[in-house]
Design an enzyme around this catalytic site. Structure first.
Site, mmCIF file in Angstrom:
data_model
loop_
_atom_site.group_PDB
_atom_site.id
_atom_site.type_symbol
_atom_site.label_atom_id
_atom_site.label_comp_id
_atom_site.label_asym_id
_atom_site.label_seq_id
_atom_site.Cartn_x
_atom_site.Cartn_y
_atom_site.Cartn_z
ATOM 1 N N SER A 1 0.812 -1.216 0.000
ATOM 2 C CA SER A 1 0.000 0.000 0.000
ATOM 3 C C SER A 1 0.849 1.272 0.000
ATOM 4 O O SER A 1 0.661 2.140 -0.865
ATOM 5 C CB SER A 1 -0.976 0.007 1.187
ATOM 6 N N LYS B 1 -4.635 -4.058 1.775
ATOM 7 C CA LYS B 1 -5.597 -3.724 0.727
ATOM 8 C C LYS B 1 -6.608 -2.690 1.217
ATOM 9 O O LYS B 1 -7.034 -1.811 0.460
ATOM 10 C CB LYS B 1 -6.305 -4.985 0.235
#
Length: 392
Positions: A238, A281
């Site tokens: 991320s 995520k």
């Protein structure tokens, strides 16, 4: 430093990275294999605006070459001389940088291919330790079949850059990585250096794609995940996107587009998708919204993420339960079929095009509708219900 394939369901490389500043290879002749079906041409003519399908079809059916399938249907237009009707995806004159391409069967490759089919120039990145194998495969023609575009030509990769997106700049790289033999011979592979190299070589880009992730402890349940493993997943899967957009934003042309890949585990429980990857995520999707605001206000850049369903990529197979997830999806999604990489690639081409000029900050689901389901309809509990089945 050895790494582990992180995302079991959609990960283009075993770790965020991009490879060396070397020229990739193209070919002027497309090699077509497999079975040719007339129905494919009918579909292709509609999707890709081929105006003379019959003559194109005769050209191939009369020869010894056969066409297996067209993996990508996004297309820039019919020809230079004939205008096309409808709303074709036209990315001619655009340049895309796809971070996270190390083979020819992941979502990163499919996105690159769709963007190329729509006319974009392609720059890719491969994790440094995978660079030699990737470039060697390109050189030897191992990817030629999967490089075939709808017009019969092969996707050209203008340049391959080294990149390990875990590291923002040279000062971040530990000595153990600097001296690792798998990084020997490559340079300028941190995010900052890669962006500078692209700027020096091409000046600007129009599309930035983040197709990489890694969770070294992905096979561990969250309760068994170490702090180090958890933070590694967040960093690689991320924050790497935040860093990429931060460093590439100055060279993305106004009105450009940035796209990443996420997975439904960000908001639903997916047993086996551990090691902090579900958290990574979720962070990626949250960051997408914030980045959409900041990049949109600064330069009019659109930022979206595609929540893709399970795919039999090499990285996913390393986790061990990808086949089960694909079977589950086929049995329970509204559309009873296996998801193809091209469907994700074509969605990315749409998001990168002017047709999506008002779409930003979104999570776009490309999973045959599985995200909409609240229960698994293949459960024995529902065996007496009249559940619709696909008509084959």
């Amino acid at each position: 430093m050895a790494t582990t394939a992180a995302s079991s369901l959609q990960m283009a490389t075993a770790r965020p990275c991009i490879s060396s500043s070397r020229r990739a290879f193209g070919s002027s002749t497309a090699m077509l294999n497999g079975n040719f079906k007339v129905a494919s041409w009918t579909k292709l003519s509609s999707a890709c605006h081929i105006s003379s399908v019959q003559s194109f079809q005769r050209c191939f059916t009369s020869s010894s070459m056969k066409l297996d399938k067209f993996v990508t249907k996004a297309m820039a237009g019919a020809s230079e001389n004939k205008p096309v009707s409808g709303l074709p995806i036209n990315l001619k004159g655009k340049r895309a940088f796809i971070a996270g391409v190390a083979d020819d069967n992941g979502y990163g490759w499919a996105i690159a291919k769709s963007l190329a089919a729509a006319g974009a120039e392609i720059l890719v990145g491969t994790w440094v330790p995978a660079l030699n194998i990737f470039e060697s495969s390109l050189r030897r023609g191992k990817f030629d079949e999967s490089r075939i575009l709808p017009d019969g030509s092969l996707m050209e990769i203008t340049k391959v850059y080294p990149l390990d997106a875990v590291f923002d700049n040279p000062e971040d790289v530990p000595e153990e990585i600097k001296t690792n033999k798998r990084y020997a011979g490559s340079s300028n592979w941190t995010v900052q250096e890669a962006a500078e190299c692209v700027k020096n070589d091409f000046g600007s880009i129009d599309v930035l794609v983040h197709s990489l992730a890694n969770g070294p402890e992905v096979v561990k349940p969250l309760l068994e995940t170490s702090r180090k493993g958890y933070l590694a997943a967040i960093s690689a899967s991320s924050y790497s996107y935040v860093s990429l957009l931060k460093h590439f934003l100055p060279i993305i042309n106004p009105g450009g587009s940035s796209i990443s890949l996420t997975y439904i585990a960000s908001e639903r429980i997916i047993p086996g998708y551990g090691g902090g990857m579900s958290s990574a995520k979720a962070a990626l999707e949250s960051d997408t919204r914030v980045l959409a605001f900041e990049a949109g206000r600064k330069k009019g850049i659109r930022v979206n993420t595609i929540s893709a369903g399970p795919l039999r990529s090499r990285a996913a197979k390393a986790i061990g339960f990808i086949d089960m997830m694909i079977d589950y999806s086929s049995a329970n999604a509204p559309l009873e079929k296996e998801l193809s990489a091209e469907e994700v690639g074509n969605t990315a081409a749409f998001l990168a095009s002017p047709l999506a000029s008002a779409i930003t900050g979104g999570v776009i689901y490309v999973d045959n509708g599985l995200n909409a389901m609240g229960v698994g309809v293949d459960s024995p509990i529902f065996e007496n219900l009249n559940i619709p089945k696909a008509q084959h």
